[in-house]
Design a protein around this motif. Sequence first.
Motif, short mmCIF file in Angstrom:
data_model
loop_
_atom_site.label_atom_id
_atom_site.label_comp_id
_atom_site.label_asym_id
_atom_site.label_seq_id
_atom_site.Cartn_x
_atom_site.Cartn_y
_atom_site.Cartn_z
N VAL A 1 0.97 -1.20 0.10
CA VAL A 1 0.14 0.10 0.09
C VAL A 1 0.91 1.26 -0.25
N GLY A 2 1.71 1.25 0.64
CA GLY A 2 2.90 2.50 0.79
C GLY A 2 3.67 2.70 -0.32
N GLU A 3 3.67 1.73 -1.05
CA GLU A 3 4.54 1.51 -2.51
C GLU A 3 3.46 2.27 -3.51
N GLU B 1 -7.87 5.25 0.05
CA GLU B 1 -7.41 3.91 -0.27
C GLU B 1 -6.44 3.25 1.08
N MET B 2 -5.56 4.20 1.45
CA MET B 2 -4.95 4.01 2.49
C MET B 2 -5.49 3.69 3.77
N LEU B 3 -6.50 4.41 3.92
CA LEU B 3 -7.63 4.26 5.25
C LEU B 3 -8.16 3.06 5.17
N GLN C 1 4.00 13.65 18.74
CA GLN C 1 3.23 14.68 18.35
C GLN C 1 3.08 14.93 16.91
N GLY C 2 1.99 15.05 16.32
CA GLY C 2 1.80 15.47 14.72
C GLY C 2 1.73 14.07 13.85
N ASP C 3 1.71 13.12 14.64
CA ASP C 3 1.72 11.78 13.71
C ASP C 3 0.47 10.81 14.37
N LEU C 4 -0.36 10.51 13.20
CA LEU C 4 -1.52 9.98 13.35
C LEU C 4 -1.38 8.29 12.96
N HIS C 5 -0.08 7.72 12.49
CA HIS C 5 -0.13 6.46 12.22
C HIS C 5 -0.12 5.52 13.54
N ASP C 6 -1.01 4.57 13.45
CA ASP C 6 -0.78 3.75 14.70
C ASP C 6 -0.66 2.30 14.53
N ILE C 7 -0.66 1.77 13.29
CA ILE C 7 -0.70 0.28 13.09
C ILE C 7 0.62 -0.48 13.62
N GLY C 8 1.76 0.14 13.23
CA GLY C 8 3.21 -0.25 13.58
C GLY C 8 2.98 -0.20 15.05
N LYS C 9 2.57 0.95 15.56
CA LYS C 9 2.78 1.15 17.27
C LYS C 9 1.86 -0.04 17.86
N LEU D 1 8.56 5.28 21.64
CA LEU D 1 8.20 6.45 20.65
C LEU D 1 8.45 5.83 19.26
N SER D 2 6.91 6.11 18.58
CA SER D 2 6.81 5.72 17.17
C SER D 2 6.70 6.85 16.51
N ALA D 3 7.43 6.84 15.12
CA ALA D 3 7.04 7.94 14.07
C ALA D 3 7.19 7.52 12.79
N LEU E 1 6.48 9.64 10.10
CA LEU E 1 6.72 10.80 8.98
C LEU E 1 8.09 11.26 9.27
N THR E 2 8.74 11.71 8.06
CA THR E 2 9.86 12.29 8.34
C THR E 2 9.71 13.79 8.91
N THR E 3 8.44 14.19 8.89
CA THR E 3 8.15 15.79 9.51
C THR E 3 8.05 15.67 10.87
N ASP F 1 11.52 -3.35 13.67
CA ASP F 1 9.97 -4.07 13.29
C ASP F 1 9.68 -4.60 14.76
N ALA F 2 8.43 -4.85 14.87
CA ALA F 2 7.67 -5.24 16.08
C ALA F 2 8.39 -6.50 16.57
N GLY F 3 8.79 -7.50 15.94
CA GLY F 3 9.29 -8.53 16.37
C GLY F 3 10.63 -8.55 17.14
CO1 B1M Z 1 0.52 7.63 5.77
N1 B1M Z 1 2.37 8.04 5.24
N2 B1M Z 1 0.18 9.62 5.77
N3 B1M Z 1 -1.13 7.23 6.36
N4 B1M Z 1 1.09 5.73 5.62
C1 B1M Z 1 3.32 6.76 5.02
C2 B1M Z 1 4.07 6.68 6.48
C3 B1M Z 1 4.23 7.18 3.91
C4 B1M Z 1 5.62 6.39 4.08
C5 B1M Z 1 3.49 6.83 2.48
C6 B1M Z 1 4.42 7.32 1.18
O1 B1M Z 1 4.41 8.48 0.83
N5 B1M Z 1 5.02 6.00 0.70
C7 B1M Z 1 4.27 8.78 3.67
C8 B1M Z 1 5.40 9.26 4.87
C9 B1M Z 1 6.50 10.09 3.73
C10 B1M Z 1 7.47 10.38 4.74
O2 B1M Z 1 7.43 11.27 5.85
N6 B1M Z 1 8.45 10.38 4.22
C11 B1M Z 1 2.83 9.08 4.60
C12 B1M Z 1 2.16 10.11 4.48
C13 B1M Z 1 2.91 11.22 3.50
C14 B1M Z 1 0.85 10.58 4.96
C15 B1M Z 1 0.11 11.95 5.06
C16 B1M Z 1 1.03 13.02 5.31
C17 B1M Z 1 -0.72 11.76 3.75
C18 B1M Z 1 -1.38 13.02 3.56
O3 B1M Z 1 -2.64 13.54 4.20
N7 B1M Z 1 -1.43 13.69 2.51
C19 B1M Z 1 -0.79 11.40 6.09
C20 B1M Z 1 -0.28 12.15 7.64
C21 B1M Z 1 -1.08 11.88 8.83
C22 B1M Z 1 -0.61 12.24 10.15
O4 B1M Z 1 -0.01 11.27 10.44
N8 B1M Z 1 -0.51 13.66 10.45
C23 B1M Z 1 -0.84 10.20 6.26
C24 B1M Z 1 -2.16 9.31 6.55
C25 B1M Z 1 -2.29 8.07 6.51
C26 B1M Z 1 -3.54 7.45 6.87
C27 B1M Z 1 -4.31 8.08 8.09
C28 B1M Z 1 -4.33 7.47 5.60
C29 B1M Z 1 -2.99 5.93 7.38
C30 B1M Z 1 -2.65 5.64 8.68
C31 B1M Z 1 -3.91 4.79 9.26
C32 B1M Z 1 -3.53 4.38 10.88
O5 B1M Z 1 -2.19 4.20 11.29
N9 B1M Z 1 -4.46 4.38 11.53
C33 B1M Z 1 -1.66 5.85 6.51
C34 B1M Z 1 -0.99 4.69 6.30
C35 B1M Z 1 -1.81 3.43 6.40
C36 B1M Z 1 0.32 4.91 5.82
C37 B1M Z 1 1.22 3.64 5.15
C38 B1M Z 1 0.77 3.30 3.95
C39 B1M Z 1 1.30 2.41 5.76
C40 B1M Z 1 1.76 2.44 7.33
C41 B1M Z 1 1.52 1.30 8.07
O6 B1M Z 1 0.50 1.20 8.96
N10 B1M Z 1 2.48 0.23 7.96
C42 B1M Z 1 2.55 4.30 4.88
C43 B1M Z 1 3.67 3.90 4.13
C44 B1M Z 1 4.63 2.75 4.39
O7 B1M Z 1 4.99 2.72 5.78
N11 B1M Z 1 4.95 1.59 3.54
C45 B1M Z 1 2.35 5.62 5.22
C46 B1M Z 1 2.63 -0.96 8.38
C47 B1M Z 1 3.03 -1.24 9.50
C48 B1M Z 1 2.98 -2.38 10.27
O8 B1M Z 1 4.25 -0.71 9.62
O9 B1M Z 1 4.16 1.46 10.83
O10 B1M Z 1 6.27 0.93 9.71
P1 B1M Z 1 5.10 0.58 10.51
O11 B1M Z 1 5.66 -0.31 11.70
C49 B1M Z 1 6.68 -1.10 11.73
C50 B1M Z 1 8.00 -0.52 12.07
O12 B1M Z 1 8.10 0.72 11.63
C51 B1M Z 1 8.18 -0.87 13.59
O13 B1M Z 1 7.45 -1.95 13.89
C52 B1M Z 1 6.19 -2.03 13.00
C53 B1M Z 1 5.95 -3.31 12.83
O14 B1M Z 1 6.99 -4.18 12.39
N12 B1M Z 1 7.84 0.15 14.47
C54 B1M Z 1 8.32 0.45 15.82
C55 B1M Z 1 6.81 0.98 14.39
N13 B1M Z 1 6.95 1.93 15.49
C56 B1M Z 1 7.93 1.26 16.22
C57 B1M Z 1 8.31 1.64 17.62
C58 B1M Z 1 9.07 0.72 18.18
C59 B1M Z 1 9.80 -0.07 17.53
C60 B1M Z 1 9.43 -0.43 16.32
O15 B1M Z 1 9.68 1.32 19.45
C61 B1M Z 1 8.78 2.14 20.21
#
Ligand code: B1M
Length: 212
Positions: A48-50, A61-63, A97-105, A145-147, A149-151, A196-198
Amino acid sequence: MPLLTDLSAAVAAGKRIDTIRITQELLAAGTSPQDVVEQGLVPGMANVGELFRRNEIFVPEMLVAARAMKEALKLLEPLLAKAGIKPKYTVVIGTVQGDLHDIGKNLVAMMWKGANFAVVDLGTNVSADRYVAAAREHNANVVGLSALLTTTMPAMKETVRLLKEANLPNVKIMVGGAPITQAFADEIGADGYSADAGSAVNIALKLVGEAA
Ligand code: B1M
Protein backbone atom coordinates in the motif's frame (compact mmCIF):
# COMPACT_ATOMS: atom_id res chain seq x y z
CA MET A 1 2.07 -20.21 1.24
CA PRO A 2 -0.64 -19.01 -1.19
CA LEU A 3 -3.04 -18.02 1.61
CA LEU A 4 -0.45 -15.60 3.03
CA THR A 5 -0.09 -14.02 -0.41
CA ASP A 6 -3.89 -13.81 -0.65
CA LEU A 7 -3.94 -12.11 2.75
CA SER A 8 -1.37 -9.51 1.62
CA ALA A 9 -3.47 -8.84 -1.48
CA ALA A 10 -6.72 -8.56 0.53
CA VAL A 11 -5.19 -6.03 2.95
CA ALA A 12 -3.63 -4.02 0.15
CA ALA A 13 -7.01 -3.87 -1.60
CA GLY A 14 -8.71 -2.90 1.67
CA LYS A 15 -11.04 -5.92 1.48
CA ARG A 16 -12.04 -6.14 5.13
CA ILE A 17 -14.23 -9.25 4.95
CA ASP A 18 -11.68 -11.20 2.89
CA THR A 19 -8.90 -10.07 5.23
CA ILE A 20 -10.76 -11.41 8.25
CA ARG A 21 -11.77 -14.64 6.48
CA ILE A 22 -8.24 -15.42 5.26
CA THR A 23 -6.79 -14.60 8.69
CA GLN A 24 -9.23 -17.09 10.23
CA GLU A 25 -8.39 -19.70 7.61
CA LEU A 26 -4.66 -19.31 8.20
CA LEU A 27 -5.10 -19.67 11.96
CA ALA A 28 -7.34 -22.71 11.50
CA ALA A 29 -4.64 -24.25 9.27
CA GLY A 30 -2.14 -23.86 12.10
CA THR A 31 -0.20 -20.79 10.86
CA SER A 32 1.24 -18.94 13.85
CA PRO A 33 -0.21 -15.48 14.61
CA GLN A 34 3.31 -14.04 14.18
CA ASP A 35 3.56 -15.45 10.65
CA VAL A 36 0.10 -14.12 9.81
CA VAL A 37 1.29 -10.65 10.85
CA GLU A 38 4.82 -10.72 9.47
CA GLN A 39 4.29 -12.67 6.26
CA GLY A 40 0.71 -11.67 5.41
CA LEU A 41 -0.46 -8.37 6.86
CA VAL A 42 2.77 -6.39 6.99
CA PRO A 43 3.81 -7.07 3.34
CA GLY A 44 0.27 -6.06 2.31
CA MET A 45 0.65 -2.68 4.02
CA ALA A 46 4.15 -2.26 2.59
CA ASN A 47 2.60 -2.65 -0.84
CA VAL A 48 0.00 0.00 0.00
CA GLY A 49 2.83 2.38 0.93
CA GLU A 50 4.60 1.72 -2.35
CA LEU A 51 1.41 2.33 -4.38
CA PHE A 52 0.80 5.57 -2.46
CA ARG A 53 4.38 6.69 -3.07
CA ARG A 54 3.89 6.12 -6.79
CA ASN A 55 0.61 8.10 -6.73
CA GLU A 56 -1.30 5.01 -7.80
CA ILE A 57 -3.58 5.18 -4.76
CA PHE A 58 -4.49 8.03 -2.39
CA VAL A 59 -5.31 8.63 1.30
CA PRO A 60 -8.84 7.09 1.18
CA GLU A 61 -7.43 3.80 -0.15
CA MET A 62 -4.72 3.85 2.52
CA LEU A 63 -7.40 4.34 5.18
CA VAL A 64 -9.49 1.44 3.91
CA ALA A 65 -6.41 -0.81 3.91
CA ALA A 66 -5.51 0.32 7.43
CA ARG A 67 -9.03 -0.50 8.60
CA ALA A 68 -8.83 -3.99 7.15
CA MET A 69 -5.50 -4.58 8.85
CA LYS A 70 -6.83 -3.35 12.19
CA GLU A 71 -9.77 -5.76 12.03
CA ALA A 72 -7.39 -8.66 11.46
CA LEU A 73 -5.14 -7.48 14.29
CA LYS A 74 -8.16 -7.49 16.63
CA LEU A 75 -8.49 -11.23 15.97
CA LEU A 76 -4.79 -11.83 16.53
CA GLU A 77 -4.25 -9.74 19.65
CA PRO A 78 -5.63 -12.25 22.19
CA LEU A 79 -3.56 -14.99 20.59
CA LEU A 80 -0.37 -12.95 20.80
CA ALA A 81 -0.91 -12.03 24.44
CA LYS A 82 -0.09 -14.52 27.15
CA ALA A 83 -2.62 -14.74 29.96
CA GLY A 84 -2.30 -15.09 33.65
CA ILE A 85 1.25 -14.10 34.59
CA LYS A 86 1.72 -10.83 36.42
CA PRO A 87 3.84 -8.45 34.31
CA LYS A 88 7.25 -7.61 35.73
CA TYR A 89 7.90 -4.51 33.63
CA THR A 90 5.83 -1.54 32.50
CA VAL A 91 6.20 0.10 29.12
CA VAL A 92 4.59 3.30 27.91
CA ILE A 93 4.11 3.64 24.17
CA GLY A 94 2.71 6.24 21.77
CA THR A 95 3.08 7.85 18.39
CA VAL A 96 4.78 11.23 18.62
CA GLN A 97 3.11 14.61 18.30
CA GLY A 98 1.79 15.45 14.84
CA ASP A 99 1.71 11.83 13.74
CA LEU A 100 -1.51 9.84 13.46
CA HIS A 101 -0.11 6.51 12.22
CA ASP A 102 -0.79 3.80 14.77
CA ILE A 103 -0.69 0.38 13.12
CA GLY A 104 3.02 -0.23 13.69
CA LYS A 105 2.79 1.18 17.21
CA ASN A 106 -0.17 -1.11 17.95
CA LEU A 107 1.80 -4.10 16.66
CA VAL A 108 4.73 -3.29 18.91
CA ALA A 109 2.33 -2.87 21.86
CA MET A 110 0.79 -6.22 21.03
CA MET A 111 4.15 -7.98 20.88
CA TRP A 112 5.13 -6.42 24.19
CA LYS A 113 1.86 -7.61 25.77
CA GLY A 114 2.66 -11.04 24.36
CA ALA A 115 6.03 -10.89 26.11
CA ASN A 116 4.18 -10.11 29.35
CA PHE A 117 4.98 -6.42 29.69
CA ALA A 118 2.29 -4.18 31.20
CA VAL A 119 1.60 -1.78 28.32
CA VAL A 120 0.28 1.77 28.74
CA ASP A 121 -0.76 2.93 25.27
CA LEU A 122 -1.05 6.71 24.96
CA GLY A 123 -2.35 6.55 21.38
CA THR A 124 -1.26 8.91 18.63
CA ASN A 125 -0.24 12.57 18.45
CA VAL A 126 1.31 12.36 21.92
CA SER A 127 3.05 15.47 23.20
CA ALA A 128 6.42 15.23 24.92
CA ASP A 129 4.83 16.39 28.19
CA ARG A 130 2.31 13.52 28.08
CA TYR A 131 5.08 10.96 27.65
CA VAL A 132 6.96 12.40 30.61
CA ALA A 133 3.84 12.52 32.81
CA ALA A 134 2.89 8.93 31.90
CA ALA A 135 6.42 7.61 32.47
CA ARG A 136 6.37 9.17 35.93
CA GLU A 137 2.79 8.14 36.81
CA HIS A 138 3.25 4.49 35.77
CA ASN A 139 6.82 4.18 36.94
CA ALA A 140 7.72 2.96 33.47
CA ASN A 141 10.78 0.87 32.69
CA VAL A 142 10.66 1.67 28.97
CA VAL A 143 9.07 4.50 27.02
CA GLY A 144 8.50 3.67 23.35
CA LEU A 145 8.17 6.36 20.69
CA SER A 146 6.89 5.64 17.20
CA ALA A 147 7.08 8.01 14.20
CA LEU A 148 6.11 7.31 10.59
CA LEU A 149 6.66 10.71 9.03
CA THR A 150 9.96 12.42 8.35
CA THR A 151 8.18 15.61 9.46
CA THR A 152 7.55 14.18 12.93
CA MET A 153 11.12 13.01 13.53
CA PRO A 154 11.91 16.39 15.20
CA ALA A 155 9.03 15.75 17.65
CA MET A 156 10.67 12.42 18.49
CA LYS A 157 13.97 14.19 19.12
CA GLU A 158 12.26 16.77 21.35
CA THR A 159 10.46 14.05 23.31
CA VAL A 160 13.71 12.20 23.96
CA ARG A 161 15.30 15.48 25.09
CA LEU A 162 12.47 16.19 27.56
CA LEU A 163 12.40 12.62 28.87
CA LYS A 164 16.15 12.83 29.56
CA GLU A 165 15.72 16.25 31.15
CA ALA A 166 12.96 14.88 33.42
CA ASN A 167 15.64 12.80 35.08
CA LEU A 168 13.76 9.55 35.50
CA PRO A 169 16.70 7.28 36.27
CA ASN A 170 14.96 3.95 35.63
CA VAL A 171 13.40 4.90 32.31
CA LYS A 172 14.93 3.66 29.06
CA ILE A 173 13.80 5.20 25.79
CA MET A 174 13.16 3.13 22.71
CA VAL A 175 12.32 4.45 19.25
CA GLY A 176 11.07 3.00 15.97
CA GLY A 177 9.00 3.61 12.85
CA ALA A 178 9.58 3.48 9.12
CA PRO A 179 11.86 6.56 8.75
CA ILE A 180 13.80 5.88 11.97
CA THR A 181 17.27 4.35 11.81
CA GLN A 182 19.82 3.24 14.37
CA ALA A 183 21.90 6.28 13.38
CA PHE A 184 18.99 8.64 14.12
CA ALA A 185 18.28 6.86 17.40
CA ASP A 186 21.93 7.35 18.41
CA GLU A 187 21.93 10.97 17.28
CA ILE A 188 18.90 11.88 19.45
CA GLY A 189 20.16 9.91 22.45
CA ALA A 190 17.59 7.08 22.53
CA ASP A 191 18.65 3.99 24.47
CA GLY A 192 17.26 1.51 21.96
CA TYR A 193 15.96 1.17 18.42
CA SER A 194 14.18 -1.61 16.62
CA ALA A 195 13.23 -1.84 12.98
CA ASP A 196 10.20 -4.06 13.51
CA ALA A 197 7.72 -5.31 16.08
CA GLY A 198 9.35 -8.72 16.36
CA SER A 199 12.73 -7.42 17.47
CA ALA A 200 11.07 -4.75 19.66
CA VAL A 201 10.60 -7.46 22.30
CA ASN A 202 14.27 -8.44 22.46
CA ILE A 203 15.45 -4.84 22.49
CA ALA A 204 13.06 -3.94 25.32
CA LEU A 205 14.18 -7.00 27.29
CA LYS A 206 17.79 -5.93 26.86
CA LEU A 207 16.93 -2.40 28.01
CA VAL A 208 15.43 -3.72 31.25
CA GLY A 209 18.47 -5.90 31.81
CA GLU A 210 16.97 -9.24 30.76
CA ALA A 211 19.47 -9.85 27.99
CA ALA A 212 17.84 -11.89 25.24
CO1 B1M B 1 0.54 7.66 5.79
N1 B1M B 1 2.37 7.98 5.14
N2 B1M B 1 0.21 9.58 5.73
N3 B1M B 1 -1.23 7.19 6.33
N4 B1M B 1 1.05 5.89 5.51
C1 B1M B 1 3.27 6.83 5.11
C2 B1M B 1 4.05 6.72 6.41
C3 B1M B 1 4.21 7.17 3.85
C4 B1M B 1 5.60 6.55 3.94
C5 B1M B 1 3.48 6.77 2.54
C6 B1M B 1 4.33 7.06 1.31
O1 B1M B 1 4.48 8.19 0.90
N5 B1M B 1 4.91 6.04 0.69
C7 B1M B 1 4.20 8.75 3.92
C8 B1M B 1 5.32 9.36 4.76
C9 B1M B 1 6.39 10.00 3.90
C10 B1M B 1 7.47 10.56 4.73
O2 B1M B 1 7.29 11.14 5.76
N6 B1M B 1 8.67 10.38 4.24
C11 B1M B 1 2.83 9.02 4.51
C12 B1M B 1 2.15 10.27 4.39
C13 B1M B 1 2.83 11.31 3.52
C14 B1M B 1 0.93 10.53 5.05
C15 B1M B 1 0.13 11.83 5.05
C16 B1M B 1 0.96 13.14 5.20
C17 B1M B 1 -0.71 11.81 3.75
C18 B1M B 1 -1.54 13.04 3.47
O3 B1M B 1 -2.41 13.37 4.24
N7 B1M B 1 -1.21 13.69 2.40
C19 B1M B 1 -0.83 11.64 6.26
C20 B1M B 1 -0.22 12.13 7.59
C21 B1M B 1 -1.22 12.07 8.73
C22 B1M B 1 -0.52 12.30 10.06
O4 B1M B 1 0.00 11.38 10.64
N8 B1M B 1 -0.50 13.54 10.53
C23 B1M B 1 -0.93 10.14 6.25
C24 B1M B 1 -2.07 9.47 6.67
C25 B1M B 1 -2.22 8.10 6.65
C26 B1M B 1 -3.53 7.39 6.96
C27 B1M B 1 -4.34 8.04 8.10
C28 B1M B 1 -4.36 7.36 5.71
C29 B1M B 1 -3.02 5.92 7.24
C30 B1M B 1 -2.72 5.65 8.75
C31 B1M B 1 -3.82 4.88 9.43
C32 B1M B 1 -3.38 4.43 10.81
O5 B1M B 1 -2.22 4.25 11.13
N9 B1M B 1 -4.37 4.29 11.64
C33 B1M B 1 -1.69 5.90 6.52
C34 B1M B 1 -0.99 4.73 6.18
C35 B1M B 1 -1.75 3.43 6.36
C36 B1M B 1 0.34 4.75 5.68
C37 B1M B 1 1.20 3.58 5.15
C38 B1M B 1 0.63 3.16 3.78
C39 B1M B 1 1.26 2.34 6.01
C40 B1M B 1 1.74 2.59 7.44
C41 B1M B 1 1.58 1.30 8.19
O6 B1M B 1 0.62 1.14 8.93
N10 B1M B 1 2.46 0.34 7.90
C42 B1M B 1 2.64 4.24 5.08
C43 B1M B 1 3.54 3.65 4.02
C44 B1M B 1 4.48 2.58 4.59
O7 B1M B 1 4.88 2.64 5.74
N11 B1M B 1 4.86 1.66 3.80
C45 B1M B 1 2.33 5.67 5.09
C46 B1M B 1 2.38 -1.02 8.46
C47 B1M B 1 3.05 -1.03 9.83
C48 B1M B 1 3.00 -2.46 10.37
O8 B1M B 1 4.41 -0.67 9.63
O9 B1M B 1 4.10 1.52 10.84
O10 B1M B 1 6.30 0.98 9.67
P1 B1M B 1 5.11 0.54 10.43
O11 B1M B 1 5.59 -0.17 11.76
C49 B1M B 1 6.60 -1.16 11.77
C50 B1M B 1 8.01 -0.62 12.01
O12 B1M B 1 8.18 0.70 11.51
C51 B1M B 1 8.21 -0.77 13.47
O13 B1M B 1 7.48 -1.94 13.79
C52 B1M B 1 6.29 -1.99 13.02
C53 B1M B 1 5.92 -3.41 12.73
O14 B1M B 1 6.99 -4.16 12.24
N12 B1M B 1 7.84 0.25 14.41
C54 B1M B 1 8.43 0.33 15.63
C55 B1M B 1 6.88 1.21 14.35
N13 B1M B 1 6.86 1.91 15.48
C56 B1M B 1 7.79 1.37 16.30
C57 B1M B 1 8.16 1.69 17.61
C58 B1M B 1 9.17 0.94 18.22
C59 B1M B 1 9.80 -0.10 17.52
C60 B1M B 1 9.45 -0.43 16.23
O15 B1M B 1 9.60 1.15 19.46
C61 B1M B 1 8.91 2.02 20.28
